[in-house]
Design a protein around this motif. Structure first.
Motif, PDB file in Angstrom:
ATOM      1  N   MET A  77      -6.054   2.496  -8.381  1.00  0.00           N
ATOM      2  CA  MET A  77      -5.583   2.009  -7.214  1.00  0.00           C
ATOM      3  C   MET A  77      -4.645   1.196  -7.140  1.00  0.00           C
ATOM      4  SD  MET A  77      -7.695   2.303  -4.502  1.00  0.00           S
ATOM      5  CE  MET A  77      -7.493   1.864  -2.959  1.00  0.00           C
ATOM      6  N   PRO A  78      -3.498   2.022  -6.790  1.00  0.00           N
ATOM      7  CA  PRO A  78      -2.328   1.205  -6.535  1.00  0.00           C
ATOM      8  C   PRO A  78      -2.115   0.085  -5.508  1.00  0.00           C
ATOM      9  CG  PRO A  78      -1.940   3.770  -6.582  1.00  0.00           C
ATOM     10  CD  PRO A  78      -3.158   3.168  -6.535  1.00  0.00           C
ATOM     11  N   GLY A  79      -1.366  -1.027  -5.861  1.00  0.00           N
ATOM     12  CA  GLY A  79      -1.426  -2.020  -4.851  1.00  0.00           C
ATOM     13  C   GLY A  79      -2.417  -3.124  -4.761  1.00  0.00           C
ATOM     14  N   ARG A  80      -3.587  -2.782  -5.617  1.00  0.00           N
ATOM     15  CA  ARG A  80      -4.837  -3.645  -5.799  1.00  0.00           C
ATOM     16  C   ARG A  80      -4.698  -4.281  -7.238  1.00  0.00           C
ATOM     17  NH1 ARG A  80      -4.479  -0.303  -1.501  1.00  0.00           N
ATOM     18  NH2 ARG A  80      -6.049  -0.856   0.037  1.00  0.00           N
ATOM     19  N   LEU A  81      -4.262  -5.595  -7.384  1.00  0.00           N
ATOM     20  CA  LEU A  81      -4.235  -6.164  -8.744  1.00  0.00           C
ATOM     21  C   LEU A  81      -3.448  -5.313  -9.659  1.00  0.00           C
ATOM     22  CD1 LEU A  81      -6.875  -8.779  -9.508  1.00  0.00           C
ATOM     23  CD2 LEU A  81      -4.690  -9.137  -9.692  1.00  0.00           C
ATOM     24  N   GLU A  82      -2.372  -4.815  -9.215  1.00  0.00           N
ATOM     25  CA  GLU A  82      -1.628  -3.672 -10.070  1.00  0.00           C
ATOM     26  C   GLU A  82      -0.396  -4.272 -10.980  1.00  0.00           C
ATOM     27  OE1 GLU A  82       0.963   0.584  -9.385  1.00  0.00           O
ATOM     28  OE2 GLU A  82       0.212  -0.626  -7.844  1.00  0.00           O
ATOM     29  N   ILE A  83      -0.312  -3.969 -11.986  1.00  0.00           N
ATOM     30  CA  ILE A  83       0.719  -4.673 -13.015  1.00  0.00           C
ATOM     31  C   ILE A  83       1.728  -3.827 -12.877  1.00  0.00           C
ATOM     32  CG2 ILE A  83       0.917  -5.166 -15.422  1.00  0.00           C
ATOM     33  CD1 ILE A  83      -1.692  -5.843 -15.901  1.00  0.00           C
ATOM     34  N   VAL A  84       3.010  -4.161 -12.504  1.00  0.00           N
ATOM     35  CA  VAL A  84       4.134  -3.649 -12.524  1.00  0.00           C
ATOM     36  C   VAL A  84       5.130  -3.961 -13.287  1.00  0.00           C
ATOM     37  CG1 VAL A  84       3.548  -2.518  -9.920  1.00  0.00           C
ATOM     38  CG2 VAL A  84       4.778  -4.696 -10.264  1.00  0.00           C
ATOM     39  N   GLY A  85       4.802  -4.808 -14.023  1.00  0.00           N
ATOM     40  CA  GLY A  85       5.885  -5.274 -15.131  1.00  0.00           C
ATOM     41  C   GLY A  85       5.286  -6.387 -16.099  1.00  0.00           C
ATOM     42  N   ARG A  86       5.730  -6.194 -17.355  1.00  0.00           N
ATOM     43  CA  ARG A  86       5.116  -7.020 -18.327  1.00  0.00           C
ATOM     44  C   ARG A  86       5.878  -8.192 -18.789  1.00  0.00           C
ATOM     45  NH1 ARG A  86      -0.257  -5.804 -19.282  1.00  0.00           N
ATOM     46  NH2 ARG A  86      -0.512  -3.647 -18.722  1.00  0.00           N
ATOM     47  N   HIS A  87       7.070  -8.101 -18.903  1.00  0.00           N
ATOM     48  CA  HIS A  87       8.128  -9.293 -19.424  1.00  0.00           C
ATOM     49  C   HIS A  87       9.164  -9.565 -18.549  1.00  0.00           C
ATOM     50  CE1 HIS A  87       6.090  -8.879 -23.247  1.00  0.00           C
ATOM     51  NE2 HIS A  87       6.205  -7.553 -23.119  1.00  0.00           N
ATOM     52  N   PRO A  88       8.832 -10.506 -17.294  1.00  0.00           N
ATOM     53  CA  PRO A  88       7.491 -11.328 -17.170  1.00  0.00           C
ATOM     54  C   PRO A  88       6.420 -10.482 -16.414  1.00  0.00           C
ATOM     55  CG  PRO A  88       9.103 -11.719 -15.536  1.00  0.00           C
ATOM     56  CD  PRO A  88       9.812 -10.771 -16.307  1.00  0.00           C
ATOM     57  N   LEU A  89       5.269 -11.112 -16.421  1.00  0.00           N
ATOM     58  CA  LEU A  89       3.971 -10.238 -15.959  1.00  0.00           C
ATOM     59  C   LEU A  89       4.642 -10.231 -14.574  1.00  0.00           C
ATOM     60  CD1 LEU A  89       1.308  -9.176 -16.391  1.00  0.00           C
ATOM     61  CD2 LEU A  89       0.368 -11.230 -16.233  1.00  0.00           C
ATOM     62  N   VAL A  90       4.095  -9.213 -13.853  1.00  0.00           N
ATOM     63  CA  VAL A  90       4.628  -8.833 -12.375  1.00  0.00           C
ATOM     64  C   VAL A  90       3.599  -8.120 -12.023  1.00  0.00           C
ATOM     65  CG1 VAL A  90       6.206  -8.124 -10.717  1.00  0.00           C
ATOM     66  CG2 VAL A  90       6.963  -8.877 -13.008  1.00  0.00           C
ATOM     67  N   LEU A  91       2.561  -8.599 -11.060  1.00  0.00           N
ATOM     68  CA  LEU A  91       1.467  -8.009 -10.166  1.00  0.00           C
ATOM     69  C   LEU A  91       1.616  -7.941  -8.765  1.00  0.00           C
ATOM     70  CD1 LEU A  91       0.194 -10.456 -12.468  1.00  0.00           C
ATOM     71  CD2 LEU A  91      -1.684  -8.976 -12.091  1.00  0.00           C
ATOM     72  N   VAL A  92       1.169  -6.852  -8.104  1.00  0.00           N
ATOM     73  CA  VAL A  92       1.370  -6.883  -6.734  1.00  0.00           C
ATOM     74  C   VAL A  92      -0.399  -6.731  -6.122  1.00  0.00           C
ATOM     75  CG1 VAL A  92       3.423  -5.985  -6.473  1.00  0.00           C
ATOM     76  CG2 VAL A  92       1.484  -4.353  -6.955  1.00  0.00           C
ATOM     77  N   ASP A  93      -0.765  -7.400  -5.050  1.00  0.00           N
ATOM     78  CA  ASP A  93      -2.016  -7.171  -4.690  1.00  0.00           C
ATOM     79  C   ASP A  93      -2.169  -7.377  -3.233  1.00  0.00           C
ATOM     80  OD1 ASP A  93      -5.119  -7.221  -5.279  1.00  0.00           O
ATOM     81  OD2 ASP A  93      -4.953  -9.096  -4.493  1.00  0.00           O
TER      82      ASP A  93
END
Length: 444
Positions: free
Chosen positions: A303-319
């Motif tokens: 489910m793109p765009g729903r608490l989706e992790i788009v980066g790890r270092h740093p942690l990046v989330l879009v919701d």
């Protein structure tokens, strides 16, 4: 004069955009609500929605994720599944899919060409959403899907999608949203959303407030539903634990129980959505599903765009948390499963009809260092200065950015590798931020 058939999807989309778009400019109130335009369109097309069974979903939050899970469960059973959802993040094709594959440009253009040729025969001009809904229903018939999963746009009773005669109707939950059109009370919103239930179908209700459940159940019985399944009574998420890659849940349905099932979506609320989705799939088939099917369906859903992790270092989330209940769910998910050693910085953009103070109050307790307020690319955008004022009144450090991209870049510059950046408030903001962040990640 419009030239049809359209030579490209770009040309077809330009014609589509020439129609009233209530998604970008919501009416203050439906003066004379009617389904006549979509019914007339469906009739002119030969009622394609009658050529396959449907699962119809509404709800204030969670309907998109629940629809994705139902689609995945039905596909795991070997069915060809058409899914109609809204809004899109990047391309309009995302709204109309078969087994997760978007409608191709050529098919989309040809389907819209057919609708353009039929429009002069109509007594009332359809809206953009009427036409998109009709396009989905027609294409699903053209490609001979076994079942369609149809997500409501706004409300239920007067939504264009309510032209379908669903075998299973799902109401995920009820809270305040789109009160300029629905409500203004929760009871009124419940009445409107329960209007999707059809005679002879099964209603699956994820709402748990007894007063609202009684309203939905009464409306469903009145509509002629053969059965009404209610969360907490007929189905449930009995255990809901954080897991690598999502949630590990125990689910109970009218037909059985399923333990230690991985749901490949983030946030405690997805366990509740999974219970609703599994109950709907069971209602559709009229029997329990095999454990292997449940594991495959829920363990592979995206489910793109729903608490989706788009980066790890740093942690990046879009919701796409776009109302107070959504923000509360986001805050709970961040607090439980995304603790970081470094600072947390957020990007927020809101649409009119939202209370900035209530929205920001929902996420303030998670320890945000700085928020960047921006305006979604929409005529309904709230000025970022208004968001900033509400945030500062709550004791938050809020900065104003001129655009979504400017906000994301400024916020990212303040987050070290051990911190977190989240983007929320409107899917328009999430869509633009997600594109920018994913492009940056690919370049790196």
């Amino acid at each position: 004069m419009t030239q049809i058939p359209f030579s490209s999807l770009t040309e077809a989309a330009a014609w589509l955009d020439g129609h009233i778009d209530f998604e970008s400019k919501t009416p203050s109130r439906r003066a004379l609500p009617t389904l006549d335009p979509i019914r007339q369109l469906a009739h002119l097309m030969g009622n394609p929605e009658r050529t396959y069974p449907s699962v119809h979903l509404t709800g204030t939050n969670g309907k998109g994720s629940t629809a994705a899970m139902i689609t995945s469960l039905l596909a795991a059973m070997g069915l060809s599944v058409g899914t109609y959802s809204s809004p899109n993040l990047t391309r309009i094709n995302e709204r109309i899919t078969r087994n997760g594959e978007q409608i191709d440009d050529e098919s989309f253009a040809m389907t819209l060409s057919t609708l353009a040729a039929l429009e002069p025969l109509m007594s009332d001009r359809p809206t953009r959403f009427d036409l998109l809904t009709a396009a989905a229903l027609a294409w699903f018939a053209d490609v001979a899907v076994d079942v369609a999963v149809i997500e409501v746009g706004v409300g239920g009773t007067w939504d264009s999608t309510n032209v379908v005669d669903a075998k299973v109707s799902v109401v995920t939950n009820i809270s305040y949203d789109h009160t300029e059109v629905l409500g203004p009370t929760l009871e009124g919103i419940a009445q409107d959303k329960a209007g999707i239930v059809k005679p002879g179908g099964i209603a699956v209700v994820g709402e748990t407030d007894p007063n609202l459940v009684s309203i939905i159940e009464a409306k469903a019985r009145e509509a002629g539903a053969t059965d009404v399944w209610v969360a907490g009574r007929d189905f449930a998420c009995a255990a809901n634990r954080l897991a690598v890659g999502g949630r590990l849940v125990d689910l109970v349905t009218p037909g059985g129980s399923y333990g230690d099932v991985l749901v490949s979506l983030n946030g405690p609320h997805q366990g509740v959505n999974a219970a609703c989705a599994l109950a709907a799939a069971e209602a559709f088939f009229g029997r329990p599903l095999d454990e292997e099917v449940v594991e495959e369906g829920l363990g592979t859903v995206k489910m793109p765009g729903r608490l989706e992790i788009v980066g790890r270092h740093p942690l990046v989330l879009v919701d796409g948390a776009h109302n107070v209940a959504g923000m509360q769910a986001l805050a709970a998910a961040l607090a439980e499963g995304f603790a970081v050693d470094g600072p947390t910085v957020g990007v927020i953009g809101l649409l009119r009809g939202r209370d900035p103070s209530a929205m920001l109050s929902a996420i303030a307790p998670i320890g945000i260092r700085t928020l960047f307020a921006c305006a979604p690319d929409s005529p309904r955008a709230i000025a970022p200065e208004v968001i900033a004022e509400a945030g500062r009144a709550l004791g938050l450090d809020v900065e104003v950015a001129g655009s979504v991209n400017e906000a994301v870049l400024a916020a990212r510059s303040q987050v070290p590798d051990d911190g977190m950046l989240f983007v929320a408030g409107s899917l328009y903001v999430v869509a633009d931020a997600r594109t920018l962040l994913l492009d940056a990640a690919r370049r790196n």
